[in-house]
Design a protein around this motif. Structure first.
Motif, PDB file in Angstrom:
ATOM      1  N   GLY A 206       0.778  -1.232   0.000  1.00 24.31           N
ATOM      2  CA  GLY A 206       0.000   0.000   0.000  1.00 24.31           C
ATOM      3  C   GLY A 206       0.808   1.280   0.000  1.00 24.31           C
ATOM      4  N   GLY A 207       2.117   1.169   0.084  1.00 23.52           N
ATOM      5  CA  GLY A 207       2.918   2.378   0.049  1.00 23.52           C
ATOM      6  C   GLY A 207       2.926   2.997  -1.341  1.00 23.52           C
ATOM      7  N   GLY A 208       3.492   4.198  -1.426  1.00 24.89           N
ATOM      8  CA  GLY A 208       3.569   4.874  -2.715  1.00 24.89           C
ATOM      9  C   GLY A 208       3.888   6.339  -2.558  1.00 24.89           C
TER      10      GLY A 208
ATOM     11  N   VAL B 215       2.513  10.219  -2.787  1.00 27.42           N
ATOM     12  CA  VAL B 215       1.289  10.986  -2.662  1.00 27.42           C
ATOM     13  C   VAL B 215       1.636  12.435  -2.363  1.00 27.42           C
ATOM     14  CG1 VAL B 215       1.066  10.520  -0.190  1.00 27.42           C
ATOM     15  CG2 VAL B 215      -0.981  11.014  -1.531  1.00 27.42           C
TER      16      VAL B 215
ATOM     17  N   SER C 213      -3.970  10.870   1.001  1.00 27.84           N
ATOM     18  CA  SER C 213      -4.181   9.712   1.867  1.00 27.84           C
ATOM     19  C   SER C 213      -3.594   8.450   1.254  1.00 27.84           C
ATOM     20  CB  SER C 213      -5.675   9.482   2.108  1.00 27.84           C
ATOM     21  OG  SER C 213      -6.274  10.586   2.744  1.00 27.84           O
ATOM     22  N   LEU C 214      -3.232   7.535   2.123  1.00 32.20           N
ATOM     23  CA  LEU C 214      -2.805   6.193   1.729  1.00 32.20           C
ATOM     24  C   LEU C 214      -3.295   5.215   2.791  1.00 32.20           C
ATOM     25  CD1 LEU C 214       0.942   6.557   0.610  1.00 32.20           C
ATOM     26  CD2 LEU C 214      -0.995   5.951  -0.861  1.00 32.20           C
ATOM     27  N   ARG C 215      -3.514   3.978   2.386  1.00 26.93           N
ATOM     28  CA  ARG C 215      -3.829   2.927   3.348  1.00 26.93           C
ATOM     29  C   ARG C 215      -2.815   1.813   3.200  1.00 26.93           C
ATOM     30  NH1 ARG C 215      -9.001  -1.096   4.209  1.00 26.93           N
ATOM     31  NH2 ARG C 215      -8.110  -2.086   2.358  1.00 26.93           N
TER      32      ARG C 215
ATOM     33  N   GLN D 182      -4.604   3.524   8.061  1.00 30.67           N
ATOM     34  CA  GLN D 182      -5.183   4.556   7.213  1.00 30.67           C
ATOM     35  C   GLN D 182      -4.493   5.863   7.545  1.00 30.67           C
ATOM     36  OE1 GLN D 182      -7.571   4.384   4.700  1.00 30.67           O
ATOM     37  NE2 GLN D 182      -7.009   6.517   4.369  1.00 30.67           N
TER      38      GLN D 182
ATOM     39  N   VAL E 211       6.743   5.030   1.806  1.00 36.11           N
ATOM     40  CA  VAL E 211       5.743   6.086   1.672  1.00 36.11           C
ATOM     41  C   VAL E 211       6.490   7.393   1.429  1.00 36.11           C
ATOM     42  CG1 VAL E 211       3.983   7.443   2.871  1.00 36.11           C
ATOM     43  CG2 VAL E 211       4.026   4.939   3.110  1.00 36.11           C
TER      44      VAL E 211
END
Length: 116
Positions: free
Chosen positions: A8-10, A12, A17-19, A82, A112
């Motif tokens: 779920g990282g990335g 942004v 938001s990221l989960r 979240q 992240v």
């Protein structure tokens, strides 16, 4: 043994938001707590949030309170983080950890990156 796999990282933008997800496998019945930590370049790994797998009690580091939420799905053996209202200072590798009767375990981490 217990295996933990984060996802779920990335990348942004600030305010986004990221989960993150952390899926546990193996001797998951032995686990009683899971947590998220993070580590930025040149800094020590720091605690972010934790949750009891037995009663759902949560705790957060002050810098993420009211922005991050940790949750569990005991059926899927998965813990989520979240992350809302992300800031550039949240940029780090996020690690999942689990505490069990037979030891403590770590995932491989997920990156992240929050751009300003």
């Amino acid at each position: 043994q217990v295996q933990l796999v984060e996802s779920g990282g990335g990348l942004v933008q600030a305010g986004g938001s990221l989960r993150l997800s952390c899926a546990a496998s193996g001797r998951t019945f032995s686990l009683f707590r899971m947590a998220w930590f993070r580590q930025s370049p040149g800094k020590e790994r720091e605690f972010v949030a934790t949750i009891s797998l037995r009663d759902g009690t949560t705790s957060y580091v002050d810098s993420v309170k009211d922005r991050f939420t940790i949750a569990r799905d005991n059926v899927k053996n998965t813990v989520y983080l979240q992350m809302n209202s992300l800031r550039p200072e949240d940029t780090a590798v996020y690690y999942c950890s689990a505490n069990g009767q037979r030891g403590n375990y770590w995932g491989q981490g997920t990156q992240v990156t929050v751009s300003s």
